[in-house]
Design an enzyme around this catalytic site. Sequence first.
Site, PDB file in Angstrom:
ATOM      1  N   SER A 113       3.001 -13.652 -10.962  1.00  0.00           N
ATOM      2  CA  SER A 113       3.692 -13.433 -12.223  1.00  0.00           C
ATOM      3  C   SER A 113       5.052 -12.814 -11.956  1.00  0.00           C
ATOM      4  O   SER A 113       5.139 -11.719 -11.400  1.00  0.00           O
ATOM      5  CB  SER A 113       2.857 -12.526 -13.130  1.00  0.00           C
ATOM      6  OG  SER A 113       1.609 -13.125 -13.416  1.00  0.00           O
ATOM      7  N   HIS A 118      19.102 -16.667 -11.551  1.00  0.00           N
ATOM      8  CA  HIS A 118      20.189 -16.860 -10.585  1.00  0.00           C
ATOM      9  C   HIS A 118      21.361 -17.470 -11.346  1.00  0.00           C
ATOM     10  O   HIS A 118      21.169 -18.354 -12.187  1.00  0.00           O
ATOM     11  CB  HIS A 118      19.774 -17.791  -9.442  1.00  0.00           C
ATOM     12  CG  HIS A 118      18.517 -17.382  -8.757  1.00  0.00           C
ATOM     13  ND1 HIS A 118      18.462 -16.338  -7.858  1.00  0.00           N
ATOM     14  CD2 HIS A 118      17.247 -17.856  -8.855  1.00  0.00           C
ATOM     15  CE1 HIS A 118      17.223 -16.197  -7.428  1.00  0.00           C
ATOM     16  NE2 HIS A 118      16.465 -17.103  -8.015  1.00  0.00           N
ATOM     17  N   CYS A 141       0.472 -15.432 -14.986  1.00  0.00           N
ATOM     18  CA  CYS A 141      -0.912 -15.789 -14.692  1.00  0.00           C
ATOM     19  C   CYS A 141      -1.795 -14.958 -15.610  1.00  0.00           C
ATOM     20  O   CYS A 141      -1.698 -13.733 -15.628  1.00  0.00           O
ATOM     21  CB  CYS A 141      -1.240 -15.517 -13.232  1.00  0.00           C
ATOM     22  SG  CYS A 141      -2.867 -16.107 -12.738  1.00  0.00           S
TER      23      CYS A 141
END
EC number: 4.1.1.50
Length: 264
Positions: A113, A118, A141
């Site tokens: 998780s 970026h 998750c």
Amino acid sequence: MVKPLPRLRLQGFNNLTKALSFNIYDVCYARTEEERQRYIEYIDEQYDADRLTQILTDVAEIIGANILNIARQDYDPQGASVTILISEEPVIDKKQAGKELISDAVVAHMDKSHITVHTYPETHPQEGIATFRADIDVATCGVISPLKALNYLIESLESDIVIMDYRVRGFTRDVKGRKHYIDHKINSIQQFLAKNVKSRYEMFDVNVYQENIFHTKMHLKDFDLDQYLFEERAKNLSFKERMKIETLLKREIEELFHGRNLSE
């Protein structure tokens, strides 16, 4: 709002992995090389690691996740990255509790998780086009859904074009041993977008329902030249200049939206 399927009684933990990926583009026109450089510097300052960290921290709060760790970096000459590890379990201070009390879910999810971003500012060497791209991934998750952060992320960044992918992987098993490959209803990413967002964007879907893969592209419907000019106003340009710049910008937007270069 993410609508879950009827509540399932699970055998163990919910092991479904849900991943939401964004490519967000801001497109700009800067007339001179100096203006293009100033645009890069402006974007680099607007979306430095500190600002991105705040955005991702807000995302964690919106989806109901707990932050385990933050790593961030500004790059030279430009760009930045931030990675946040998250879990759906509360973080327990090891100094206040023995290691045996630390939730297994926290440890198990540290590599699954996460939220990352970026940035990629760049310019065309001749034609005056400058773009800023932010790639964002929210992977969870368990029961936490990254779809809750959709609208916030679109509004937080200068989003002329947005490319989104959502997929669900793995399975969770109920107490009868039956495997479930998705735990919520979804036909399209579009159903999770706010009305004010949908009203502003032209949208296009490519979904593979049987594989739990959902893909949505969108770009702004309205074209206002002033919104794309850096350090300039459309009223100060000649008609010929406006038409030339508008053609360049619309072509750039079209190519980024479709992900391919158009023929001359």
